[in-house]
Design a protein around this motif. Structure first.
Motif, PDB file in Angstrom:
ATOM      1  N   TYR A  58      30.885  72.798  57.114  1.00  0.00           N
ATOM      2  CA  TYR A  58      30.734  72.021  58.347  1.00  0.00           C
ATOM      3  C   TYR A  58      30.022  72.856  59.418  1.00  0.00           C
ATOM      4  O   TYR A  58      29.182  72.347  60.147  1.00  0.00           O
ATOM      5  CB  TYR A  58      32.105  71.576  58.863  1.00  0.00           C
ATOM      6  N   LEU A 110      31.394  59.453  59.623  1.00  0.00           N
ATOM      7  CA  LEU A 110      32.073  60.498  58.852  1.00  0.00           C
ATOM      8  C   LEU A 110      33.021  61.321  59.706  1.00  0.00           C
ATOM      9  O   LEU A 110      33.684  62.232  59.213  1.00  0.00           O
ATOM     10  CB  LEU A 110      31.041  61.423  58.195  1.00  0.00           C
ATOM     11  N   ARG A 111      33.085  61.021  60.999  1.00  0.00           N
ATOM     12  CA  ARG A 111      33.900  61.786  61.956  1.00  0.00           C
ATOM     13  C   ARG A 111      33.579  63.274  61.859  1.00  0.00           C
ATOM     14  O   ARG A 111      34.456  64.130  61.670  1.00  0.00           O
ATOM     15  CB  ARG A 111      35.388  61.526  61.720  1.00  0.00           C
ATOM     16  N   ILE A 112      32.305  63.574  61.931  1.00  0.00           N
ATOM     17  CA  ILE A 112      31.867  64.975  61.934  1.00  0.00           C
ATOM     18  C   ILE A 112      30.946  65.190  63.134  1.00  0.00           C
ATOM     19  O   ILE A 112      30.433  64.234  63.707  1.00  0.00           O
ATOM     20  CB  ILE A 112      31.120  65.359  60.633  1.00  0.00           C
ATOM     21  N   TYR A 113      30.759  66.411  63.473  1.00  0.00           N
ATOM     22  CA  TYR A 113      29.801  66.882  64.468  1.00  0.00           C
ATOM     23  C   TYR A 113      30.025  66.317  65.874  1.00  0.00           C
ATOM     24  O   TYR A 113      30.690  66.952  66.675  1.00  0.00           O
ATOM     25  CB  TYR A 113      28.368  66.611  63.988  1.00  0.00           C
ATOM     26  N   ALA A 114      29.466  65.165  66.187  1.00  0.00           N
ATOM     27  CA  ALA A 114      29.478  64.694  67.579  1.00  0.00           C
ATOM     28  C   ALA A 114      30.807  64.046  67.938  1.00  0.00           C
ATOM     29  O   ALA A 114      31.292  63.177  67.214  1.00  0.00           O
ATOM     30  CB  ALA A 114      28.343  63.701  67.804  1.00  0.00           C
ATOM     31  N   GLY A 115      31.360  64.479  69.066  1.00  0.00           N
ATOM     32  CA  GLY A 115      32.534  63.809  69.609  1.00  0.00           C
ATOM     33  C   GLY A 115      32.091  62.630  70.465  1.00  0.00           C
ATOM     34  O   GLY A 115      30.896  62.306  70.535  1.00  0.00           O
ATOM     35  N   THR A 116      33.045  62.009  71.130  1.00  0.00           N
ATOM     36  CA  THR A 116      32.750  60.777  71.862  1.00  0.00           C
ATOM     37  C   THR A 116      31.660  60.980  72.918  1.00  0.00           C
ATOM     38  O   THR A 116      30.727  60.182  73.022  1.00  0.00           O
ATOM     39  CB  THR A 116      34.032  60.253  72.538  1.00  0.00           C
ATOM     40  N   THR A 171      33.189  50.458  68.068  1.00  0.00           N
ATOM     41  CA  THR A 171      33.904  51.567  67.415  1.00  0.00           C
ATOM     42  C   THR A 171      35.292  51.121  66.966  1.00  0.00           C
ATOM     43  O   THR A 171      35.660  51.268  65.794  1.00  0.00           O
ATOM     44  CB  THR A 171      34.030  52.764  68.380  1.00  0.00           C
TER      45      THR A 171
END
Lengths: 458, 548
Positions: free
Chosen positions: A376, A265-271, A142
């Motif tokens: 979103y 895309l830095r969307i939806y799922a966090g870490t 990452t």
């Protein structure tokens, strides 16, 4: 259990792929140590990690992994053994020379054997490697990919990015080495004992497994010629070579794809959700290629007489043999369609819906009404629905499982490769329905707890 | 979870055995298998539980070193009554000198004056600067000073004092210019088309006499500029201290100064530049060689979300179409809302300065975020962590911040969420300002008391901890502690402390008086002016003079 004459199977076993993994990690650790050093200081011209005045890049790329690598080294060393199965005068003698030195010997009368299972691709606790090396791979790749794809990173930033990415790629290679090559598990059950032996033969791995199966009289009974000589019952009308839908693979790939798109895309799922996507994605793919049957086998893969049941199942990479003596079994063999709630599906049912519930509820809790994020929101709901429906379909897929219950143990054989019997008793259907309701209930409750947890935690 | 799941489900319930035999052939007696399994589970649980308890015990003991600071509540009866006229005169006096002598190159710094008493009738004129003492934290100090000048500007507007408003306005323009150069020089320009490195300080090519040190060769922290600024110099290895002060400047400008086009244009470009680059690097900081500095602005261990959320909140305000989704993604989906604690009580004895810059991010974020749902969570995080750690420190900066948050966020029902009597907090700040006025004005290097003041006792809590844990020197270094460190039983008030720069950055529990006086050395005065203007703007200090 065997009608063959005296014979033996002899093999030297060593986890050569574990050894390669240790070498890779070891050489990489030496390289990063020489390059970055074991230093904590304020200024690192060549790059630092965690905090200013923190740690050199040796720490995240190699040092964090060293405890696991050391454990892996111990596993590698201890995998060196010589094993010998000997069949002599109605007895099976198993000899093991751990590290080629320490001898352990077990002798079993063939009449005492209740069941034998030979799994050419035992996974066992290899899931843990996914947790260790998978987490490290996720974190290093990452950060590394971010650095390499940043248009304004320059100079040593690229070197930092590459070393992090290489570290992650090596984790991936190590995971492949740990997870893909097969390791044989032989489990023999008598009335009083359970004997287990895990080994990875250096040469002729598959041949040795077949020889061991032959030693226990399994493969002989599964040969087409032998079938004609035995009284057979309940042989099902299989469709020869028809492929089975690889549901584990499909769900695994789906989770990984959603994870990758989310991350890029830095969307939806966090870490946290990303990690769970990747963990389950890898595990499901592994299950798909090493556990789940993929091709419906021919009739000769199942043999049943009044005294004995012998089954062989195939996945993409493994073969499993089961030989079960029926006379000593106290309960009847039962076939039914509900896949039991094991640790894997249990975790899948709890963790993923929980984190999806947590993610969705936090999103809808915090986004303002005056900022246009409706697109979103719709996307997140759709993605969540796809995943949850995928899990539901996966866990509810009709599964033909053979369970044999005795006083002392339960043997469970995945017979998904075979057709479910058409004359299933009504009570089994009821049982299936109950298990189905429980599974959906667990999923719904996990999701609900995730939603509520957002408010409980903050 | 998997380990336990594996054992519980597949071993305890179904008695599968594939977990075993990794190392060698296993032979189990079926009759004893369950007993063996339970015994192994108990051993495993004991090991895990013991290890967890050990780690918890060490961590708890480590934090417990600073328990004395929590108990050291200020004695209200000792508070001095502030003479508001005097305080106002001092604030105006310090502010008059600030742009003349403490803002060279538009960066906040102390200076040393020449002793020109011979030419000036036996009196030092304090107008003839000998040297400036640029620090390692120009972004932080200038950012904090920016707070004071912003509230001075706003106070002037409130009080209809156009002269003071114009004066503060011009200083803010100069400070904005300097703070902007901290982004321009390392990256070659402003906006998202340039890199996102922040300098600790900068100097143009003609400033070799003003800041000679930054032009010295062979200093690892010093770099030449980029693009059109290759003959400029800047200091690198920028820390989160610096970013925190810098983000506070951006927050103040965004909240209050968008009516000033010079500031608005630059601030929006800087915000875009920082957001774009930090999203690209996954919130890792870079320095002059391009390598990572170690700075990471992602929250971890359920702590430290303010700095990341502040930056993205700035982005969401200035460019909602680009950054609003990113802000809410980090906040909600990446669960920053679970990491709203800032600092730890251990910073009393290790890295005390961390309170100061963490407070910057708390103030910046809490005045910008106006969604009650989000604000309440972050305020609770701030209130239950760093405020609890610092509220007894006689720290006018920390106290002014909670007062300012209460003032700016009154509509968010703060009073219902706090147990403090805010009038005591106000009195505490006024007490510190009065003591400063009596002992430190003008803000120069006076010689303070050399012996331990009455009522203070030195204790060595670190030594007890180190001895109990048997930690060596390396471990102490790693933890940022020193066995020989001595701490006071209660914090020093400002009249008992040396002031060298921004006093609220230094540990009030440490008594280490300077041995010599430095009367030609003059600080910026921000130790006084920043809390003063914060209280003046929030109405806790009233204007005493008439508007001219």
């Amino acid at each position: 259990m065997s009608e063959d004459n005296s014979r033996s199977v002899d093999a030297v076993a060593f986890q050569i792929y574990y050894f390669i993994a240790v070498l890779i990690l070891g050489f990489f650790a030496i390289y990063t140590y020489n390059t970055y050093g074991l230093r904590t200081s304020v200024q690192f011209p060549e790059g630092a990690w965690m905090v200013l005045g923190g740690f050199s890049l040796f720490f995240p790329t190699s040092l964090l992994l060293l405890p696991f690598t050391f454990w892996l080294l111990l596993c590698t060393i201890s995998s060196l053994k010589r094993i010998k199965f000997t069949q002599k005068e109605k007895k099976i003698e198993i000899e093991e020379h751990s590290l080629l030195i320490f001898r352990k010997n077990v002798s079993i009368s063939q009449d005492e054997i209740q069941s034998v299972s030979i799994d050419s691709g035992s996974i066992g606790t290899k899931w843990l490697w996914v947790c260790f090396y998978g987490t490290h791979m996720f974190l290093t790749i990452t950060d590394g990919v971010h650095l390499l794809t940043d248009p304004y990173v320059f100079g040593l930033g690229f070197a930092n990015g590459w070393i992090l990415v290489i570290s992650g790629i090596l984790d991936f290679i190590v995971l492949l080495l740990l997870l893909i090559p097969n390791e044989c598990l032989v489990k023999i059950s008598t009335k009083t004992d359970v004997i287990m032996l895990k080994f990875s033969a250096i040469r002729n791995k598959n041949k040795k497994i077949k020889e061991i199966a032959a030693l226990f009289g399994i493969s002989a009974r599964l040969s087409p010629e032998k079938i004609q000589d035995e009284t057979q019952e309940n042989l099902e009308n299989n469709v020869k070579g028809k492929p089975i839908l690889p549901t584990s693979l499909i769900l695994g790939v789906l989770l990984i794809l959603i994870g990758l798109i989310s991350q890029m895309l830095r969307i939806y799922a966090g870490t946290a959700l990303l990690l769970i996507f990747y963990f389950f994605g890898i595990m499901l793919i592994l299950k798909g290629i090493k556990v789940d049957p993929v091709i419906r086998p021919m009739n000769q893969d199942k043999f049943r007489s009044k005294e004995m049941l012998i089954v062989k199942t195939n996945s993409l990479l493994t073969e499993k043999y089961y030989s079960i003596r029926l006379k000593s079994i106290d309960e009847e063999i039962s076939d039914f369609g509900a896949y039991p709630l094991d640790s894997f599906t249990g975790s899948l049912l709890i963790l993923l819906p929980f984190l999806i519930g947590l993610t969705l509820s936090a999103w809808f809790r915090f986004i303002p009404t005056d900022v246009n994020l409706i697109g979103y929101s719709v996307l997140y709901v759709v993605l969540s629905a796809i995943i949850l429906v995928g899990i539901v379909l996966y866990i509810l897929q009709p599964t033909h499982k053979l369970r044999i219950q005795s006083n002392t143990e339960q043997i469970s054989v995945n017979l998904n490769a075979f057709h479910a019997p058409s004359n299933k008793p009504v009570e089994e259907d009821n049982k299936h329905s109950k298990v189905t309701i429980i599974k959906i209930g667990v999923l719904a409750i996990s999701c609900l707890i995730g939603i509520i947890t957002t408010w409980i935690l903050a | 979870l998997f380990l336990f799941g594996e054992i519980l489900w597949e071993k305890m319930l179904f008695m599968k055995c594939h977990f075993k035999s990794t190392i060698k052939m296993k032979v189990y007696k079926k009759s004893k298998y369950k007993t063996q399994l339970i015994a192994k589970m108990v051993v495993l649980m004991a090991i895990l539980g013991g290890s967890s308890f050990g780690v918890f015990y060490i961590f708890n003991s480590y934090e417990g070193i600073a328990d004395f600071s929590i108990d050291a509540r200020p004695d209200k009866s000792s508070f001095k009554t502030a003479n508001l006229t005097t305080l106002e005169e001092i604030a105006i006096g310090l502010d008059e000198r600030y742009p003349k002598y403490h803002l060279p190159l538009n960066q906040s710094t102390s200076c040393t004056f020449n002793n020109d008493s011979m030419e000036n009738g036996g009196i030092v004129s304090y107008t003839n600067v000998s040297s400036y003492h640029f620090s390692d934290n120009e972004a932080l100090w200038t950012g904090i000073d920016y707070v004071g000048w912003t509230y001075k500007y706003l106070s002037a507007q409130k009080e209809n004092d156009t002269v003071m408003e114009r004066y503060a306005h011009d200083v803010l323009i100069n400070m904005t210019s300097g703070l902007t150069m901290l982004m321009i020089v390392p990256n070659g320009g402003l906006g998202p088309n340039f890199g996102g490195i922040l300098g600790r300080g900068y100097a143009p090519p003609d400033a070799k006499e003003t800041w000679p040190y930054i032009f010295r060769d062979g200093i690892e922290k010093h770099f030449t500029g980029t693009g059109n600024y290759t003959d400029w110099r800047w200091r690198g290895y920028t820390s989160n201290d610096e970013f925190s002060g810098y983000y506070l400047f951006l927050a103040m400008a965004t909240k209050y100064l968008m009516n000033i086009s010079f500031i608005a244009e630059r601030v929006s470009l800087i915000v875009d530049q920082l957001c774009f680059n930090f999203l690209n690097t996954n919130f890792l900081g870079l320095h002059g060689s391009g390598a990572t500095t170690g700075v990471d602005q992602k929250p971890y261990m359920f702590s430290g979300a303010f700095i990341q959320c502040l930056l993205l909140k700035l982005g969401a305000i200035h460019f909602p179409e680009k950054y609003a989704q990113k802000y809410y993604h980090q906040l909600a989906n990446d669960m920053a809302y679970l990491s709203t604690h800032e600092g730890g009580v251990h910073e009393v004895f290790a890295n005390y300065y961390a309170y100061n810059f963490a407070l910057c991010t708390c103030l910046g974020y809490l005045i910008l975020e106006d969604d009650p749902e989000i604000w309440n969570i972050f305020f609770d995080g701030y209130y239950n962590s760093i405020w609890q750690y610092t509220k007894n420190h006689r720290d006018a900066w920390s106290n002014s911040i909670i007062l300012m948050i209460a003032n700016e966020c009154a509509h968010l029902n703060l009073n219902a969420r706090v147990s403090e009597n805010m009038s005591i907090v106000v009195a505490d700040v006024k007490d510190q300002l009065q003591r400063f006025a009596e002992t430190h004005y003008p803000d120069r290097g006076y010689l303070m008391g050399q012996s331990l003041p009455e009522g203070y006792v030195e204790v060595q809590p670190v030594a007890e901890f180190v001895d109990a844990m048997n930690f060596g020197e390396d471990t102490q270094n790693l933890l940022g502690i020193d066995k020989d460190d001595k701490f006071l039983n209660k914090p020093l008030t400002i009249d008992l402390r040396d002031v060298d720069g921004w006093a609220w950055n230094n540990n009030p529990f440490v008594f280490r008086p300077r041995a010599t006086e430095r009367l030609l050395h003059e600080n910026t005065g921000s130790t006084f002016t920043v809390p003063y203007w914060m209280l003046r703007y929030s109405g806790h200090i009233t204007r005493e003079s008439a508007v001219l």
